[in-house]
Scaffold this motif. Structure first.
Motif, PDB file in Angstrom:
ATOM      1  N   ASN A   1       0.871  -1.178   0.000  1.00 38.63           N
ATOM      2  CA  ASN A   1       0.000   0.000   0.000  1.00 38.63           C
ATOM      3  C   ASN A   1       0.905   1.224   0.000  1.00 38.63           C
ATOM      4  OD1 ASN A   1      -1.793   2.056   0.398  1.00 38.63           O
ATOM      5  ND2 ASN A   1      -2.430   1.431   2.458  1.00 38.63           N
ATOM      6  N   LEU A   2       0.948   1.930  -1.131  1.00 44.03           N
ATOM      7  CA  LEU A   2       1.901   3.034  -1.272  1.00 44.03           C
ATOM      8  C   LEU A   2       1.433   4.329  -0.617  1.00 44.03           C
ATOM      9  CD1 LEU A   2       2.473   1.050  -3.811  1.00 44.03           C
ATOM     10  CD2 LEU A   2       3.726   2.983  -4.720  1.00 44.03           C
ATOM     11  N   SER A   3       0.170   4.381  -0.172  1.00 43.09           N
ATOM     12  CA  SER A   3      -0.310   5.633   0.425  1.00 43.09           C
ATOM     13  C   SER A   3       0.368   5.896   1.757  1.00 43.09           C
ATOM     14  CB  SER A   3      -1.828   5.575   0.631  1.00 43.09           C
ATOM     15  OG  SER A   3      -2.210   6.686   1.415  1.00 43.09           O
ATOM     16  N   GLU A   4       0.862   7.113   1.936  1.00 42.23           N
ATOM     17  CA  GLU A   4       1.577   7.419   3.178  1.00 42.23           C
ATOM     18  C   GLU A   4       0.610   7.759   4.297  1.00 42.23           C
ATOM     19  OE1 GLU A   4       0.542  10.166   1.839  1.00 42.23           O
ATOM     20  OE2 GLU A   4       0.756  11.541   3.535  1.00 42.23           O
ATOM     21  N   SER A   5      -0.704   7.903   3.960  1.00 44.15           N
ATOM     22  CA  SER A   5      -1.645   8.330   5.000  1.00 44.15           C
ATOM     23  C   SER A   5      -2.939   7.506   5.078  1.00 44.15           C
ATOM     24  CB  SER A   5      -2.018   9.797   4.766  1.00 44.15           C
ATOM     25  OG  SER A   5      -2.551   9.920   3.464  1.00 44.15           O
ATOM     26  N   GLU A   6      -3.247   6.748   4.040  1.00 50.25           N
ATOM     27  CA  GLU A   6      -4.555   6.064   4.019  1.00 50.25           C
ATOM     28  C   GLU A   6      -4.433   4.543   4.061  1.00 50.25           C
ATOM     29  OE1 GLU A   6      -6.520   9.484   1.159  1.00 50.25           O
ATOM     30  OE2 GLU A   6      -6.245   7.458   0.401  1.00 50.25           O
ATOM     31  N   THR A   7      -5.301   3.934   4.842  1.00 47.60           N
ATOM     32  CA  THR A   7      -5.388   2.474   4.794  1.00 47.60           C
ATOM     33  C   THR A   7      -6.049   2.086   3.458  1.00 47.60           C
ATOM     34  OG1 THR A   7      -7.557   2.505   5.825  1.00 47.60           O
ATOM     35  CG2 THR A   7      -5.653   2.252   7.302  1.00 47.60           C
ATOM     36  N   ALA A   8      -5.953   0.822   3.088  1.00 46.77           N
ATOM     37  CA  ALA A   8      -6.591   0.377   1.835  1.00 46.77           C
ATOM     38  C   ALA A   8      -7.352  -0.915   2.090  1.00 46.77           C
ATOM     39  CB  ALA A   8      -5.528   0.160   0.768  1.00 46.77           C
TER      40      ALA A   8
END
Ligand code: AHR
Length: 495
Positions: free
Chosen positions: A420-427
């Motif tokens: 998961n490349l998002s630095e702030s959001e879960t996926a």
């Protein structure tokens, strides 16, 4: 919800275990202090090899280690590193900090390390400042079982049986520190060196590796394959990831959100390079003779840590490094039809290391934990996987996909590794197992804030944690919530 499909019916073949290889160079504190310690250091060791480091490396099942360089390899004369230690020649490591190299770690010591670890070795031969005779002698020294000048010398130095070293590199970065050659000249050198790189045991043939290009230099790959492809087994290329550019590599820690995405965006070019180099080498297949692709130096390269020797390339390692390593390993898994080996740079205390040491202290980096999560991909059957998700940073120049995946199957289990490349959001993800049926699933992740890293004072900030995964009633899919900037591996027991 983000969707992933793992297709149990489509595979590119076996994921070569050597994709999980490592690189060690006589550079900074990689070999000396990292692997090998002197008696007076009082660090627990067996024949000079650190016990704590060995235990950690065994856990990630390191399959192959490249040595002695890097740029160092083209200044290394292997005969300086054999025989009684007090008689070994002292040289200057002109590439890395101008420090004195006492050659106390040579062929026998490296092979001791490899035998303790149970891994294969990949020797980089000296083409830049060495001779054909010298490389040919090294192979005879390592691999000749009968009577011969080099085999006799090996025995005099205490080793009866040959080691049967398989992987031999014909120079390193021949376009740069390995001799500043052009592709045409290097191809001719490769033909000459290869001619005298002999097999001493037909049951253990050697594997010849040509020094490859700097990243996206496709002319190099094409020229070497065209002119010398019939005399090599594989060709390499090197690709490091920096945040900005070569003269401003960016910081290993304390970076911004923008720098996080820049780096990940930059590393995704590995996919294009692997594709393009693969397309070239495939054109030079002749019957059974295939040329393998090896990425024998890759990883992050940042500005060195303040207060450390600039020639030692010591850098910290954060969650961002873990995410980057996982993306690259997914790319290599997904190109396992051509990628036969990779060696992340470098194993200990240099660049994107698995392990950092300080005196008797040792710390495992976030990148180490990724290798732990991914180790069951080694020698597994690759499974094609697809992601249906969106793009992060879409309005910016530095776009990245939200998710990145690879999958494999071995011993009745499927392994799905998702980043998961998002630095702030879960996926939230739903993974469809097409043509496969699971009976149970378990998940483990490496996650944290993007700048999180392990230090000697706080060695366990980043580790592996369990994550819940829910198998559907029919066993045809599972779902999970991936933490922000995480690397997760899901193991599905197949029924
Ligand atoms: O890994 C550090 C250096 O990077 C290697 O010595 C060289 O091959 C590359 O330029």
């Amino acid at each position: 919800m983000n969707n992933i499909i793992v297709n149990g019916k489509v595979s590119k073949g076996t994921i070569n275990k050597n994709i999980y290889g490592q690189f060690t160079e006589h550079l900074g504190r990689c070999v000396y202090e990292g692997i090998y310690v002197k008696d007076e250091d009082n660090i627990p060791n067996v024949n000079g090899i650190r016990c704590d480091v060995m235990k950690a490396l065994k856990n990630i099942e390191v399959p192959v280690v490249r040595w002695p360089g890097g740029c160092f390899a083209d200044t290394y004369h292997w005969k300086d590193g054999i025989g009684p230690k007090d008689q070994r020649k002292t040289i200057v490591n002109t590439n890395w900090g101008g420090v004195t190299e006492d050659n106390s770690f040579g062929t026998h010591e490296f092979m001791e390390f490899a035998e303790q670890l149970g891994c294969d070795v990949y020797f980089s031969g000296n083409v830049g400042s060495g001779t054909v005779q010298e490389l040919s002698d090294w192979i005879e020294y390592c691999n000749m079982g009968g009577i011969s000048p080099m085999a006799n010398l090996r025995r005099e130095n205490g080793r009866q049986e040959p080691w049967n070293v398989k992987y031999w590199g014909i120079g390193n970065e021949a376009w740069g520190c390995g001799g500043n050659m052009n592709a045409e000249y290097y191809s001719d050198e490769t033909r000459k060196f290869s001619t005298y790189m002999r097999n001493y045991d037909n049951d253990h043939p050697i594997y010849k590796i040509a020094s490859g290009s700097n990243g996206a230099d496709y002319h190099w790959t094409k020229t070497v394959c065209e002119r010398a492809g019939h005399m090599i087994d594989a060709i390499t290329f090197h690709n490091y990831t920096v945040t900005y550019e070569w003269n401003n590599k960016g910081k290993a820690t304390g970076f911004t959100k923008d720098e996080y995405y820049r780096l990940l965006h930059n590393t995704l070019s590995m996919e294009t390079m692997v594709n393009n180099h693969s397309n070239i080498i495939k054109q030079y297949e002749r019957g059974d003779h295939k040329i393998g692709l090896i990425v024998d130096e890759w990883g992050t390269w940042f500005d060195v840590e303040d207060g450390t020797n600039p020639g030692f390339l010591y850098q910290q390692n954060t969650i961002r490094d873990a995410v980057l390593a996982a993306i690259n390993l997914n790319i290599f898994n997904n190109h396992c039809d051509t990628v036969v080996m990779t060696n992340i740079a470098q194993m200990i205390n240099v660049l994107q290391a698995m392990i950092l040491t300080e005196g008797e202290k040792m710390v495992l980096t976030p990148t180490y934990h990724v290798y732990d999560l991914y180790k069951k991909h080694m020698n597994a059957k690759h499974l094609e996987s697809y992601v249906d998700s969106d793009i992060l940073n879409d309005e910016e120049e530095y776009k990245v996909p939200r998710l990145h995946v690879s999958a494999s199957e071995k011993d009745g289990k499927a392994l799905v590794t998702v980043v998961n490349l998002s630095e702030s959001e879960t996926a939230d993800v739903n993974v469809m197992l097409s043509g496969l049926k699971g009976s149970s699933v378990s998940g483990r992740c490496v996650t944290g804030d993007m700048n999180d890293h392990n230090t000697f004072e706080n060695p366990d900030v980043v580790g592996i944690t369990e994550v819940k995964a829910q198998l559907s009633a029919d066993g045809n899919s599972f779902s999970a919530t991936l933490p922000k900037n995480s690397v997760c591996s899901f193991e599905v027991e197949l029924s």
